[in-house]
Scaffold this active site. Structure first.
Site, short mmCIF file in Angstrom:
data_model
loop_
_atom_site.label_atom_id
_atom_site.label_comp_id
_atom_site.label_asym_id
_atom_site.label_seq_id
_atom_site.Cartn_x
_atom_site.Cartn_y
_atom_site.Cartn_z
N LYS A 1 -12.09 21.70 -54.30
CA LYS A 1 -13.34 21.12 -54.79
C LYS A 1 -14.28 22.29 -55.10
O LYS A 1 -14.31 23.28 -54.35
CB LYS A 1 -13.93 20.23 -53.70
N SER B 1 -17.44 12.07 -53.94
CA SER B 1 -17.72 13.15 -54.85
C SER B 1 -16.54 14.10 -55.10
O SER B 1 -16.56 14.85 -56.07
CB SER B 1 -18.89 13.97 -54.32
N SER C 1 -16.69 11.08 -49.27
CA SER C 1 -16.27 11.79 -50.48
C SER C 1 -14.84 12.31 -50.51
O SER C 1 -14.38 12.77 -51.56
CB SER C 1 -17.21 12.95 -50.76
#
Ligand code: GLN
Length: 486
Positions: free
Chosen positions: A79, A154, A178
């Site tokens: 990420k 996310s 997330s």
């Protein structure tokens, strides 16, 4: 042999160990896969092909010399909020568009020391605020199972990349869901460890009392391997816990005899999609088939979770994001007349809408005169929520529920409706408020072919129960070999 990118992490590590494939071939296969499908998925914000190939060559060398670490030669994704010195760390924000960190996050160093190859950095909601990845300043990753659908957020780019075979596994972060929510919407496994289990040093902070780093993988065995590689105390993160890291792989393959699974009645409330409800009940029956006993339990403060989270998380975010002022690094508006104007213009131009909304809510909740009514009150209710879990875990080992109220929505459906987006976090945020570990495991599909996840939660530091039950579910259902057609 099947195409190398379709392998799972543990399959690939076995073949590397046997000498049947090389890290270089495996890395090349993943770079080719990214080139072939990422135009449609849009999972990667940056790909470091040259570095990855260099890392793969040294992994092959290490293995030949008998120095192979746990992840030696495995191509992984990150990420885009983990600091890396050799690739940008944008956090999905204009504010950090060209930012190269001066140091690596501890988890990045741990992966590299274990021999992993880093392919690139993956798309996310700006500063991890969101549940759709639509709040990424650069591109919106799409669900591999259906074009035009969100991949969740996310950590959406990471879940999409794992589902689309664009990396063997990835690291995400989870402040309110997330990791688990995008894993669920993309049909992969995602685990949020106990608060303190994994170092957060070098993971750009969103809400420091909630944030936790964890793996997103193709199956539960891979998840155990990744967790083992990243868990443990770190002198650079005062919230990481000095506690030995178990050999998580040892719980795999065990049945669930003697395990009690609690099913909270509050989690099967109105608003739950009917196909999701059916798949989750089916998964709970599968856990029973594997030997578990189920009981109905109650988490009476569930209805306050969204309100509590959406005070605490923005409050902490408003404080954490105060550092982005355009002075020492990141985006800076140089046209300003004086210093104050420079701050204003930098923050107005560098942050997107959702981030600004959170900063405003958080600043308000912390301001003199409102602190007691909002932040302090929310913290008190948080204690009650945590106590709900302590009580339930005195009688069961796990809690089973859906991860999300429904399957992946169309891109755009939630974009202008932040309240609906927040409400959809209801099932995942309590684990962060309580600090307990939780995992999403694929448990079915809607009639439209969209994945559904089962949510498992356990007591603090009982990641082993999650992995054991997750893998039992996987072998009962046998759906984890299914792949999206791209
Ligand atoms: N969807 C939640 C939010 O928008 C959780 C995000 C996260 O876990 N980083 O805050």
């Amino acid at each position: 042999m099947e195409a190398l990118h379709t392998l799972s992490l543990h399959q690939a590590l076995d073949l590397l160990e046997q000498g049947a494939i090389s890290a270089l071939e495996l890395t090349q296969a993943h770079l080719e896969r990214i080139a072939a499908v990422d135009g449609r998925i849009k999972a990667y914000l940056s790909v470091g092909a040259e570095q990855a190939l260099t890392q793969a060559r040294s992994a092959d060398k290490e293995r030949a010399q008998g120095r192979a670490g746990l992840l030696c030669g495995a191509p992984l994704g990150l990420k885009d909020l983990f600091c890396t010195t050799d690739l940008p760390t944008t956090c999905g924000s204009r504010m950090l568009e060209h930012f190269i960190a001066p140091y690596n996050a501890t988890v990045v160093d741990k992966l590299r020391k274990a021999g992993a190859v880093i392919l690139g950095k993956q798309a996310m909601d700006e500063f991890a605020m969101g549940s759709t990845s639509e709040h990424c300043a650069f591109q919106i990753p799409e669900n591999p199972w259906k074009a035009g659908r969100i991949c969740g957020g996310s950590s959406g780019g990471s879940a999409a990349a794992v589902a689309a075979d664009e990396c063997l596994a990835a690291l995400g972060t989870d402040t309110g869901g997330s990791i688990r929510q995008p894993a669920s919407l993309c049909g992969v496994v995602g685990l949020k460890p106990t608060y303190g289990r994994v170092s957060r040093y070098g993971a750009v902070a969103f809400a420091s009392s909630l944030d936790q780093v964890g793996p997103i993988t193709k199956n539960v065995a891979d998840c155990a391997i990744m967790l083992e590689a990243i868990a443990g105390f770190d002198q650079f993160d005062a919230t990481s816990v000095r506690k030995p890291v178990p050999r998580y792989r040892d719980v795999l393959g065990k049945d669930l005899k003697g395990m009690t699974v609690g099913v909270p009645k509050e989690y099967f409330d109105k608003g739950l999609d009917i196909e999701v409800e059916q798949a989750v009940h089916n998964a709970i029956a599968a856990l029973e088939n594997a030997g578990a006993r189920t009981v109905e339990v109650s988490l009476p403060h569930t209805e306050y979770c969204v309100a509590v989270y959406y005070l605490i998380a923005p409050a902490e975010a408003s404080s954490n994001l105060a550092r982005f002022d355009g002075i020492r690094y990141g985006y800076s508006d140089k046209d300003a007349g004086d210093l104050l104007e420079q701050y204003f213009r930098t923050r107005a131009g560098g942050f997107g809408e959702e981030v600004k909304r959170r900063i405003l809510i958080g600043t308000y909740a912390l301001s003199a005169g409102y602190y007691d009514a909002y932040y302090k009150k929310a913290s008190q209710v948080r204690t009650l929520i945590r106590e709900d879990f302590t009580r339930v875990f005195s009688e069961c080992d796990l809690i089973a529920s859906p991860v999300c109220p429904g399957p992946a929505k169309k891109i755009g459906a939630l974009h202008d409706d932040p309240l609906s987006m927040y409400l959809a976090d209801i099932l995942t945020i309590s684990a962060n408020l309580a600090g307990i570990p939780a995992m999403s495991v694929p448990c079915g599909f809607t009639g439209d072919g969209l994945p559904i996840g089962l949510h498992l939660q356990a007591a603090h530091f009982n990641e082993e129960a999650l992995l054991q039950a997750g893998q039992a579910l996987e072998s009962q259902l046998g759906i984890n070999s299914l792949k999206p057609v791209l």
